[in-house]
Design an enzyme around this catalytic site. Structure first.
Site, PDB file in Angstrom:
ATOM      1  N   GLN A  42      -1.094  -9.466  -7.404  1.00 30.89           N
ATOM      2  CA  GLN A  42      -0.266  -8.250  -7.415  1.00 30.89           C
ATOM      3  C   GLN A  42       0.725  -8.218  -6.251  1.00 30.89           C
ATOM      4  O   GLN A  42       1.701  -7.493  -6.299  1.00 30.89           O
ATOM      5  CB  GLN A  42      -1.149  -7.005  -7.397  1.00 30.89           C
ATOM      6  CG  GLN A  42      -1.937  -6.808  -6.122  1.00 30.89           C
ATOM      7  CD  GLN A  42      -3.166  -5.944  -6.313  1.00 30.89           C
ATOM      8  OE1 GLN A  42      -3.057  -4.770  -6.504  1.00 30.89           O
ATOM      9  NE2 GLN A  42      -4.339  -6.556  -6.260  1.00 30.89           N
ATOM     10  N   ARG A  43       0.484  -8.964  -5.194  1.00 34.15           N
ATOM     11  CA  ARG A  43       1.414  -8.886  -4.070  1.00 34.15           C
ATOM     12  C   ARG A  43       2.298 -10.132  -3.915  1.00 34.15           C
ATOM     13  O   ARG A  43       3.089 -10.205  -2.974  1.00 34.15           O
ATOM     14  CB  ARG A  43       0.691  -8.544  -2.777  1.00 34.15           C
ATOM     15  CG  ARG A  43      -0.206  -9.616  -2.235  1.00 34.15           C
ATOM     16  CD  ARG A  43      -0.898  -9.149  -0.953  1.00 34.15           C
ATOM     17  NE  ARG A  43      -1.537 -10.276  -0.309  1.00 34.15           N
ATOM     18  CZ  ARG A  43      -2.433 -10.170   0.652  1.00 34.15           C
ATOM     19  NH1 ARG A  43      -2.804  -8.991   1.096  1.00 34.15           N
ATOM     20  NH2 ARG A  43      -2.963 -11.252   1.191  1.00 34.15           N
ATOM     21  N   MET A  53      -5.305  -3.249  -5.294  1.00 32.84           N
ATOM     22  CA  MET A  53      -5.332  -3.170  -3.825  1.00 32.84           C
ATOM     23  C   MET A  53      -4.876  -1.805  -3.310  1.00 32.84           C
ATOM     24  O   MET A  53      -4.301  -0.999  -4.048  1.00 32.84           O
ATOM     25  CB  MET A  53      -4.464  -4.259  -3.218  1.00 32.84           C
ATOM     26  CG  MET A  53      -5.145  -5.603  -3.126  1.00 32.84           C
ATOM     27  SD  MET A  53      -4.049  -6.785  -2.318  1.00 32.84           S
ATOM     28  CE  MET A  53      -5.211  -8.077  -1.903  1.00 32.84           C
ATOM     29  N   GLY A  54      -5.036  -1.622  -2.027  1.00 28.12           N
ATOM     30  CA  GLY A  54      -4.652  -0.363  -1.367  1.00 28.12           C
ATOM     31  C   GLY A  54      -5.867   0.150  -0.622  1.00 28.12           C
ATOM     32  O   GLY A  54      -6.754   0.753  -1.199  1.00 28.12           O
ATOM     33  N   ARG A  55      -5.897  -0.164   0.648  1.00 33.16           N
ATOM     34  CA  ARG A  55      -7.128   0.045   1.418  1.00 33.16           C
ATOM     35  C   ARG A  55      -7.499   1.513   1.581  1.00 33.16           C
ATOM     36  O   ARG A  55      -8.639   1.901   1.395  1.00 33.16           O
ATOM     37  CB  ARG A  55      -6.944  -0.599   2.783  1.00 33.16           C
ATOM     38  CG  ARG A  55      -8.220  -0.876   3.485  1.00 33.16           C
ATOM     39  CD  ARG A  55      -7.951  -1.434   4.843  1.00 33.16           C
ATOM     40  NE  ARG A  55      -7.765  -2.873   4.842  1.00 33.16           N
ATOM     41  CZ  ARG A  55      -6.706  -3.493   5.361  1.00 33.16           C
ATOM     42  NH1 ARG A  55      -5.736  -2.802   5.891  1.00 33.16           N
ATOM     43  NH2 ARG A  55      -6.640  -4.798   5.350  1.00 33.16           N
ATOM     44  N   ASP A  65       0.828  -1.225   0.000  1.00 33.71           N
ATOM     45  CA  ASP A  65       0.000   0.000   0.000  1.00 33.71           C
ATOM     46  C   ASP A  65       0.856   1.267   0.000  1.00 33.71           C
ATOM     47  O   ASP A  65       0.361   2.345  -0.326  1.00 33.71           O
ATOM     48  CB  ASP A  65      -0.924   0.014   1.221  1.00 33.71           C
ATOM     49  CG  ASP A  65      -2.020  -1.035   1.131  1.00 33.71           C
ATOM     50  OD1 ASP A  65      -2.027  -1.796   0.156  1.00 33.71           O
ATOM     51  OD2 ASP A  65      -2.856  -1.101   2.049  1.00 33.71           O
TER      52      ASP A  65
END
Ligand code: F6P
Length: 414
Positions: free
Chosen positions: A301-302, A190-192, A146
């Site tokens: 992606q991670r 992603m990335g909250r 993130d």
């Protein structure tokens, strides 16, 4: 500073990255070399949970070549957790237990590798041990795709995910244009709470194969505005690619999946995200009627070690190695961070940030890096991210497939 002789423990916490184990390799190889100071090096199973349950491994028994392979092995090799420690003044049960375990195993060095929540855990433990008068050097090792940890220019794990996202979008861009009919493709990233990772879709656009629109959590999400953006481009081009963060929220604070149903919540009160792309693709299908695809990059992606940034791998290792060196030199209560020179070519310089400043703070994409309409990022982001994704990591191959580290995980004896 007097020498502190004892044992060391390292734990991984929070969501994994493609390079989190490179930091583990940095901690383990350095700690195992500090033989005059650090006697035993332990790896906690599932972070703090493993320490509380006295489940940890004797890393000195691992084959050095397997520790080396950690550099290119994705996911958290020791296991991770999302375990929230209560405030010690409210409930000190876990802290007392932790101190008991630290005393039993003579733990004098504690390294915790994670993102915002994990740095909060690290900070709480550090302060508790200080108040208890137990001498232990505590260092946070940063990690998060993130990229939202406070005080550091960037976080290990971000660049590799960004490289994967940009590359994948460039490939999808070509595929999404093959038919002679209209198509809308929604790519969920992603990335909250922060849009760094979604912004990396702009790197694909920088190469001429990127999205038309990018939506970050930094900007209140407005479905009508997005629909208007998409219709305008569709009318002209008949193809639209949208990069959207899983973390976009309406001004009422609702995530996209919450517009159509309930979502579950984890120990930190974070809502389980995912599903944004398919919800939006359905909206476009209903409203515009063309072919749609919702693509959720999800875990890929991670954990994409095959596309990791060499710069990221090296810096992740450096973060772990530096944490140990600093602790042995007498530093405690800090997170290792990075900074770059204000001008001239990119270089990664180390800085130490007090844990209390990192805990519970979040770094967002600056508003001036996002365009006025709130649907793309500008050259500030490109200049920031490009140096970080440089270099290809070489993954060991066996039978045509990646050869990841195989740890023996020998249980430590107290
Ligand atoms: O660690 C950060 C992160 O990868 C976020 O980008 C994502 O929202 C979250 O973790 C997912 O968490 P989990 O793996 O627990 O579902």
């Amino acid at each position: 500073m007097s020498k502190l002789i004892g044992n060391a423990i390292f734990g991984q916490s929070g969501g994994p990255t493609a390079v989190i184990n490179a930091s583990a390799a940095g901690v383990f190889t350095e700690a195992l070399q500090q033989t005059g100071v650090i006697r035993k090096v332990y790896g906690a199973a599932h972070g703090i949970v493993g320490i509380l349950n006295e489940k940890f491994y004797d890393m000195g028994q691992e084959d050095p070549s397997e520790l080396e392979l950690l550099k290119t092995t994705p996911s958290s090799a020791l296991g991770s957790c999302r375990y929230k420690l209560a405030k010690a003044e409210v409930d000190d049960t876990d802290y007392k237990r932790l101190l008991e375990v630290f005393k039993k195993y003579d733990i004098r060095y504690f390294f915790y590798n994670g993102g915002n929540d994990s740095m909060d855990t690290c900070n709480k433990i550090s302060k508790y041990l200080q108040n208890a008068g137990y001498e232990c050097r505590v260092m946070g090792v940063p990690k998060t795709i993130d990229n939202d940890l406070f005080g550091t220019d960037h976080c290990p794990g971000f660049a590799s995910a960004a490289k994967y996202i940009a590359t994948t979008i460039m490939e999808v861009y070509l595929d999404a244009r093959v038919y002679d009919i209209g198509m809308i493709t929604v790519i969920e990233i992603m990335g909250r709470h922060a849009g760094w990772l979604t912004a990396s879709a702009a790197l694909a656009a920088h190469k001429g194969h990127g999205p038309d629109l990018i939506y970050l959590p930094e900007i209140d999400f407005d479905l009508d505005k997005m629909m208007a953006d998409v219709k305008r481009i569709y009318a002209k081009e008949k193809k639209v690619i949208i990069a959207v963060s899983e973390g976009v929220q309406t001004k009422e604070g609702k995530f996209i999946p919450e517009l159509v149903g309930e979502v579950s919540v984890d120990a930190f009160g974070h809502k389980q995200l995912g599903g944004t792309a398919s919800v939006l693709a359905d909206y476009f299908k209903k409203e515009i009627g063309c072919k749609v695809r919702g693509i959720e990059l999800s875990l890929m992606q991670r954990c994409a070690a095959h596309l990791a940034s060499k710069t990221d791998v090296d810096e992740s290792f450096l973060a772990g190695q530096t944490a140990v060196r600093c602790a042995v030199d007498g530093m405690t209560d800090f997170m290792v961070g990075f900074q770059r020179p204000e001008s001239g070519p990119y270089a990664c310089e180390i800085k130490l940030i007090p844990l209390s400043e990192v805990a519970n703070a979040e770094k967002k994409v600056p508003r001036e890096w996002i365009n006025d309409e709130g649907n793309f990022v500008n050259e500030h982001f490109i200049n920031y991210a490009l140096p970080l994704i440089q270099g290809e990591s070489t993954v060991a191959i066996e039978d045509g497939l990646p050869r990841f580290a195989r740890l023996k995980k020998v249980q430590a004896e107290g």
